[in-house]
Structure formats: C-alpha cells, structure tokens
Design a protein around this motif. Structure first.
Motif, mmCIF file in Angstrom:
data_model
loop_
_atom_site.group_PDB
_atom_site.id
_atom_site.type_symbol
_atom_site.label_atom_id
_atom_site.label_comp_id
_atom_site.label_asym_id
_atom_site.label_seq_id
_atom_site.Cartn_x
_atom_site.Cartn_y
_atom_site.Cartn_z
ATOM 1 N N ILE A 376 26.779 -5.151 -19.324
ATOM 2 C CA ILE A 376 26.364 -4.920 -20.705
ATOM 3 C C ILE A 376 27.253 -5.787 -21.593
ATOM 4 O O ILE A 376 28.346 -6.181 -21.194
ATOM 5 N N SER A 377 26.781 -6.113 -22.790
ATOM 6 C CA SER A 377 27.624 -6.890 -23.699
ATOM 7 C C SER A 377 27.783 -6.118 -25.005
ATOM 8 O O SER A 377 27.012 -5.196 -25.287
ATOM 9 N N GLY A 378 28.782 -6.499 -25.793
ATOM 10 C CA GLY A 378 29.031 -5.839 -27.068
ATOM 11 C C GLY A 378 27.831 -5.915 -27.989
ATOM 12 O O GLY A 378 27.504 -4.950 -28.691
ATOM 13 N N MET A 381 25.481 -3.251 -27.113
ATOM 14 C CA MET A 381 26.074 -1.926 -26.966
ATOM 15 C C MET A 381 25.393 -0.896 -27.863
ATOM 16 O O MET A 381 25.152 -1.121 -29.032
ATOM 17 N N GLU A 413 30.240 -2.368 -17.009
ATOM 18 C CA GLU A 413 31.135 -2.964 -18.000
ATOM 19 C C GLU A 413 31.151 -4.470 -17.841
ATOM 20 O O GLU A 413 30.976 -4.977 -16.733
ATOM 21 N N PRO A 414 31.403 -5.181 -18.929
ATOM 22 C CA PRO A 414 31.523 -6.637 -18.793
ATOM 23 C C PRO A 414 32.635 -7.003 -17.823
ATOM 24 O O PRO A 414 33.591 -6.241 -17.663
ATOM 25 N N ASN A 415 32.482 -8.157 -17.196
ATOM 26 C CA ASN A 415 33.538 -8.713 -16.355
ATOM 27 C C ASN A 415 33.863 -7.885 -15.113
ATOM 28 O O ASN A 415 34.935 -8.005 -14.554
ATOM 29 N N SER B 6 32.316 2.312 -30.550
ATOM 30 C CA SER B 6 31.880 2.944 -29.302
ATOM 31 C C SER B 6 32.112 1.957 -28.165
ATOM 32 O O SER B 6 31.899 0.755 -28.315
ATOM 33 N N VAL B 7 32.562 2.459 -27.047
ATOM 34 C CA VAL B 7 32.941 1.617 -25.910
ATOM 35 C C VAL B 7 32.226 2.113 -24.659
ATOM 36 O O VAL B 7 32.178 3.316 -24.394
ATOM 37 N N PHE B 8 31.670 1.154 -23.919
ATOM 38 C CA PHE B 8 30.992 1.469 -22.652
ATOM 39 C C PHE B 8 32.056 1.531 -21.564
ATOM 40 O O PHE B 8 32.793 0.564 -21.354
ATOM 41 N N GLN B 10 32.756 2.651 -17.411
ATOM 42 C CA GLN B 10 32.246 3.162 -16.139
ATOM 43 C C GLN B 10 33.043 4.396 -15.747
ATOM 44 O O GLN B 10 34.221 4.498 -16.064
ATOM 45 N N LYS B 15 40.389 4.854 -16.084
ATOM 46 C CA LYS B 15 39.771 4.000 -17.102
ATOM 47 C C LYS B 15 40.305 4.308 -18.501
ATOM 48 O O LYS B 15 40.668 3.420 -19.255
ATOM 49 N N PHE B 41 28.196 6.318 -16.166
ATOM 50 C CA PHE B 41 28.981 5.706 -17.238
ATOM 51 C C PHE B 41 29.249 6.735 -18.329
ATOM 52 O O PHE B 41 28.692 7.834 -18.320
ATOM 53 N N ILE B 43 30.185 6.929 -22.770
ATOM 54 C CA ILE B 43 30.353 6.192 -24.016
ATOM 55 C C ILE B 43 31.490 6.872 -24.773
ATOM 56 O O ILE B 43 31.408 8.058 -25.094
ATOM 57 N N ARG B 45 33.514 7.266 -28.047
ATOM 58 C CA ARG B 45 33.358 7.017 -29.485
ATOM 59 C C ARG B 45 34.650 7.407 -30.184
ATOM 60 O O ARG B 45 35.206 8.461 -29.898
ATOM 61 N N GLU B 59 37.851 -5.992 -26.893
ATOM 62 C CA GLU B 59 37.021 -7.105 -26.402
ATOM 63 C C GLU B 59 37.843 -8.098 -25.589
ATOM 64 O O GLU B 59 37.356 -8.699 -24.636
ATOM 65 N N HIS B 62 37.805 -7.226 -22.197
ATOM 66 C CA HIS B 62 36.462 -7.294 -21.614
ATOM 67 C C HIS B 62 35.664 -5.997 -21.712
ATOM 68 O O HIS B 62 34.845 -5.712 -20.847
ATOM 69 N N TYR B 63 35.900 -5.204 -22.731
ATOM 70 C CA TYR B 63 35.045 -4.027 -22.917
ATOM 71 C C TYR B 63 33.874 -4.418 -23.810
ATOM 72 O O TYR B 63 33.980 -5.324 -24.632
ATOM 73 N N ALA B 64 32.740 -3.719 -23.603
ATOM 74 C CA ALA B 64 31.608 -3.868 -24.527
ATOM 75 C C ALA B 64 31.822 -2.852 -25.645
ATOM 76 O O ALA B 64 31.863 -1.654 -25.396
ATOM 77 N N VAL B 65 31.985 -3.381 -26.867
ATOM 78 C CA VAL B 65 32.320 -2.511 -27.995
ATOM 79 C C VAL B 65 31.275 -2.651 -29.089
ATOM 80 O O VAL B 65 30.909 -3.768 -29.469
ATOM 81 N N GLY B 66 30.792 -1.548 -29.593
ATOM 82 C CA GLY B 66 29.847 -1.575 -30.706
ATOM 83 C C GLY B 66 30.448 -0.860 -31.905
ATOM 84 O O GLY B 66 31.364 -0.043 -31.757
#
Lengths: 435, 142
Positions: A376-378, A381, A413-415, B6-8, B10, B15, B41, B43, B45, B59, B62-66
């Motif tokens: 997934i990417s930011g 997200m 997760e990325p990477n 918010s962070v994805f 696993q 973690k 997974f 999320i 927040r 980031e 390497h986390y996916a962050v929104g």
C-alpha cells in the motif's frame, strides 16, 4: 489382467516403434516444409532440409518451436491442411494474448480418441464401462475431450455433477475430470454415492491432468480405514500437441507412458537446447508425427520433467515421463488456468499501486488458491478498515476479470516485499508439485 | 477540525514499539490514539502535536501514512455526558465512522475524537446545541 486398447503398438519392441517414428517423422517434416511457410523459413534459417531428416535420431537437427511462434502466426499460420479438412478448432483456456489456437482433421480426432482410449484401458476401463467426463462449466463451451472409444462416454459440467445425486444409478467405472473437481468426486466416493461397482469388478478410477494422485491416495487412506474406493491416474496433455491424452499412467503409477507412436518426446537443457540423456531432468519438448492439421515440431513445453525407458510391469514399452516438476518460465497454472505475473503487474500499475508485489499460490482441500500481496502507499492510505477492504475488493475484481479466476488480494506495508533484480521471487508456489 | 494521521501496520509483534520509538526520537507527543485491527492488518490513528512532522518521520521509515480531518468535541465529564452528545448525533442523522478519546482530560471536560462523513453538518448540529468543536490551537497541536 492388463487391458490394452492397442496392444500391438503399446507393447511393441523398441525397434518397431523406432521404425514407425522414423517413417512418420520423415513424412511430417516433408509435409510441414511444403505447407507451412513458418517451418520452411525456420528450417532454411537453420540450414536444414527435409532430406537431412533420415531417422528419428535426426530430430535434434530441427529448430525448436516456441509459444511465441504460435502467437506470431495466430490464428491459422501453423495449419498444414486446407481449412476444408479442419473439422474442429480448439482454444486453450489462456487469455487472448497467450491463447493457443489449434485445429484438428477427422484423422486427428481419431488419433486423439485412440490416445484417450489407451489411457482409459490402462486405468482399468473397458468397452463395457461407462466413463463420465466432468468439465469446468467454462470448458463445456471452450474445450472438450474427445475420448469415445469402446467405453461409453458422457460429459457434463461440474455443477451438474455436484447436484448429481443419482450417480450410482449409472454404474460409472471411470471419471475424467479437471483437478479442481477432484474434491467433488472424492466426496461422492466416500459417501458411497459414486458407483455400485463392487470390489470384484475393480475399483473405479478418476483421471485428469494436474490430478495429484498422492493427495487422493492420502485422502483415501484417511477415510475411516476403509479400502480406497477410487483410484486416481494422471494424464498429461497440451492443447498445442493434441490435448489431454499425450501421456497417461498405468497401474504401476511410476510415470506416464507417452503415446510415442504419435508424439516424440525429448528432454533438453533449457539454456543450451542440447538433448539430455534418459534419466536427466530438463525441459520437455514434443513433436507431433501424425497430426495433420496442426503438426507442431520440437515444441518447447516449458515443463520440467524426466523420461525413462525402464521396463514397466504393465507390459507397455512406451517411454515414460514424470509428471511435470515445474516450469522453465514463471507461468503459473492455477486451477487449470494459465496465469502470468505480468498480467497481475499491469492491473496493479493501472490502479495506482507499486509494481512491488508477490504472488502466493497454495492448495488447500484440493483447491488451488492464488493470493496477491501488494504494498500500500501513503497516497492510497485510508483511515478506515472499510476503506482498506474496499481497495482490496476492487483489486480482486480487476484481477479476477483479467485472469479468469478469483485471486485474493492482501495489502502490505510499503517496503516489506523483498526487492530483487530477478523476477523469480515474485512467485511463491507452495503447492507440492514434486513427487 | 483537527488533522489526524493514520498508519497502515501489519499485525506483527513489535510493530507498535518500533513505530512509537521512531516518533519519540523525533520529539512527537501522542495526544490521542486508537487502533482498528483486523486479522491481517491494523490502522493506527493518532492525534499528535505535529502531524506533518510525524508523517515525515514515519514515511522515512517506509510506513504508509494518511492525513484525515477529524472533529474533537469537549464532552461534559459527568455520567451521561457522552450519551447526551451521541444522542444528539443519532437524532441528527449523523453516522459515526469511528470515535475514540483523547489521552488526558480538561478540568471538567473529556475530549472525544469523531470521524464522520459529513463534518460541517456535525459542527452545525453541535453549535446549535451550544457545543463547539475544539480547535487544534486549543489542543496545542499543529
């Protein structure tokens, strides 16, 4: 007692087979050189003329035929007879870009039926027996097995079979099916609802390509320690060669006898193209020496296997091949459908994902499963579980419609997926393909 | 309106420890936190003292962050205080995607974080009943 459909040829001395192969190969090479521009061009490029082919030992002088050649000449470029002589056309299950499209003359269909009949007899079937063919629903339209020889033969789609509670009424001796349908047959067998055949008449059998006999035997053994009610036999075939019926298992079950009076088998080093000796693992190459409509020569199957000429207890002298131990390229066969990682990559990129993905193929309860792990990417997200679920479902829908089979998507997760230079680690195949 | 990150993540042991350590090194103060978890997974927040800095830090790891706008509401810190606000939302036809509470509380207020699809409608409804959404400034975050 061993049953043979064509005893004379199936148990012929090696020299008789070789003489027949030589005669047929010479005729086929001459015919394709004269009638198929592609072969003429390739042979000219390789500096080989039909006159150079004096015996079956000269097969190695001929150039290989690759899947790409079929794409380049699609749809009718490899046909060696006028269309008026073609009585049937078949397409493989793959999507158009990689589909195999072949034709059969009346004589080709007869050869195919003979080959199928040999396999049915080898599994214990005979002229009095009912053989049920159970096909994928889709396959009913796209592809059919032509196997009517001596045994009564039906076909109907698997949904029909699943609903079919009256199977014992028909006293079927054998079942020919695609591997994914095995579980349905097994369930019926262990429920006692498959056949009324009694032990003295021999066990019923199931035959199929990609039919993992060991799985079946294990299941049989577990079933309340009752004697196994059904015996599974592997058969092997490719659309490009003739379809299911190129090779088949006999009661010894130590490999599949190749119908080598019709199809020549070679095992080669996939890198050098050199022919490897008996017993050495390599890429399987087939040549058709009796096919009229679509006589393919030295076709690179990409299947990895071994051949052996050790005498077989069944009395057949036909050469034996192991069931394929893998693929030389990374094409995956999942539930009988060809899947290419490149197709999956295309979908991911279209939907805004990175090209970092991993394909995990597994098998559970006799069903192949394919899972695509994607980073997934930011940008993509979502802050809700529902949002992530929706992304997965959308990707699954896109992959499903492109591949033709359901694929599960798992976002990561990325990477987290290992970066590599090669492509091999893109695919993790957990199925037990090895014996 | 407040910026939530918010962070994805696993579902794997360790973690969260890694992630929060990275934030700690960057001097990030976590003011509110919740995790939605599934089998595969979760999320995470968070409301933090500096959302864009936290995003940069994560980031780099390497986390996916929104970043999502959420509404923080000061709820009377008495029995029935939350129920009263939720009843308002329910009567007003506002669906809550998710909600969680801020760590720590005011003198007589508890802070609740609401994620709803129609933000202006929520603000309007609250102000009609004399409740105002809490700003980032009031929370000391940016």
């Amino acid at each position: 007692m061993e049953h043979y459909y064509q005893r004379e040829i199936e148990t012929a001395p090696r020299e008789t087979i070789r003489a027949l192969q030589t005669e047929r190969l010479i005729a086929t090479v001459r015919r394709v050189y004269d009638n198929v521009p592609h072969y003429q061009k390739r042979m000219d490029e390789a500096g080989v003329t039909p006159a150079d082919i004096q015996s079956v030992d000269d097969l190695k002088k001929l150039p290989f035929t690759y899947k790409q050649d079929l794409r380049d000449t699609y749809p009718y470029g490899m046909f060696a007879v006028p269309m008026k002589d073609v009585v049937r056309l078949h397409a493989s299950s793959a999507r158009p870009a990689s589909r195999s499209f072949v034709g059969y003359t009346k004589q080709d269909l007869d050869v195919w039926a003979d080959c199928c009949a040999r396999s049915i007899y080898a599994a214990g079937g005979g002229p009095e027996d009912i053989i049920q063919r159970i096909l994928w629903l889709r396959a009913v339209h796209g592809r059919a097995w032509h196997g009517r020889r001596g045994a009564q033969d039906w076909r109907y789609d698997h949904s029909g079979f699943e609903r079919q509670h009256t199977a014992p009424d028909y006293d079927s001796k054998g079942f020919r099916l695609k591997h994914p349908l095995l579980h349905a047959v097994l369930r019926a067998a262990h429920g006692g609802g498959l056949t009324r055949k009694r032990a003295e008449q021999g066990r019923p059998f199931a035959q199929g390509g990609h039919l993992w006999r060991r799985t079946l035997d294990e299941r049989n053994a577990q079933a309340d320690r009752r004697p196994a009610r059904i015996k599974a036999f592997d058969i092997y075939g490719l659309t490009e060669i003739i379809g299911p019926g190129v090779a088949f298992e006999c009661a010894e079950q130590t490999g599949m006898h190749v119908n080598e009076d019709h199809f020549l088998i070679e095992v080669i080093d996939p890198d050098t193209g050199e022919v490897l000796p008996e017993g050495t693992q390599g890429e399987i190459v087939f040549s058709c020496i009796t096919k009229q409509a679509f006589p393919i020569l030295r076709y690179r199957t990409r299947d990895i296997g071994v051949i052996t000429r050790k005498p077989c207890s069944c009395g057949r002298t036909l050469v034996k091949m192991t069931k394929p131990r893998g693929r030389t390229d990374d094409m995956l066969i999942v539930r009988g459908v060809n899947v290419f990682p490149s197709q999956i990559e295309t979908v991911l990129l279209e939907k805004g994902y990175s090209a970092n993905y991993r394909i995990v193929v597994d098998r559970s309860a006799n069903i192949d499963s394919i899972e695509v792990e994607v980073e997934i990417s930011g940008e993509l997200m979502s802050d809700t579980v529902r949002g992530i679920d929706r992304m997965e479902r959308e990707l699954e829908a896109a992959l499903g419609s492109l591949l033709g089979i359901a694929a599960k998507v798992k976002l990561l997760e990325p990477n987290t997926i290992e970066r590599s230079i090669g492509k091999a680690v893109r695919v993790v195949d957990k199925r037990k393909l090895l014996d | 309106m407040v910026q939530q990150i918010s962070v994805f993540i696993q579902n794997e042991p360790g973690k969260l420890a890694l992630l929060t350590s990275a934030l700690a090194k960057g001097g990030i103060d976590i003011r509110a936190l919740s995790i939605a978890d599934t089998t595969d997974f979760g999320i995470l927040r968070m409301l933090v003292n500096n959302a864009s800095l936290a995003k940069n830090i994560l980031e780099k790891q390497h986390y996916a962050v929104g970043i999502t706008p959420v509404t923080v509401v000061a709820v009377p810190d008495v029995p029935g205080g939350l129920a009263k606000v939720l009843t308002l939302l329910s009567d007003g036809g506002i669906d809550i995607e998710y909600m969680y509470s801020l760590i720590g509380r005011g003198e007589d207020k508890a802070y609740m974080v609401f994620r709803i699809s129609d933000e202006p409608k929520l603000v309007e409804l609250l102000s009609a009943h004399g409740i105002s959404a809490v700003t980032q400034e009031e929370l000391g975050i940016r």
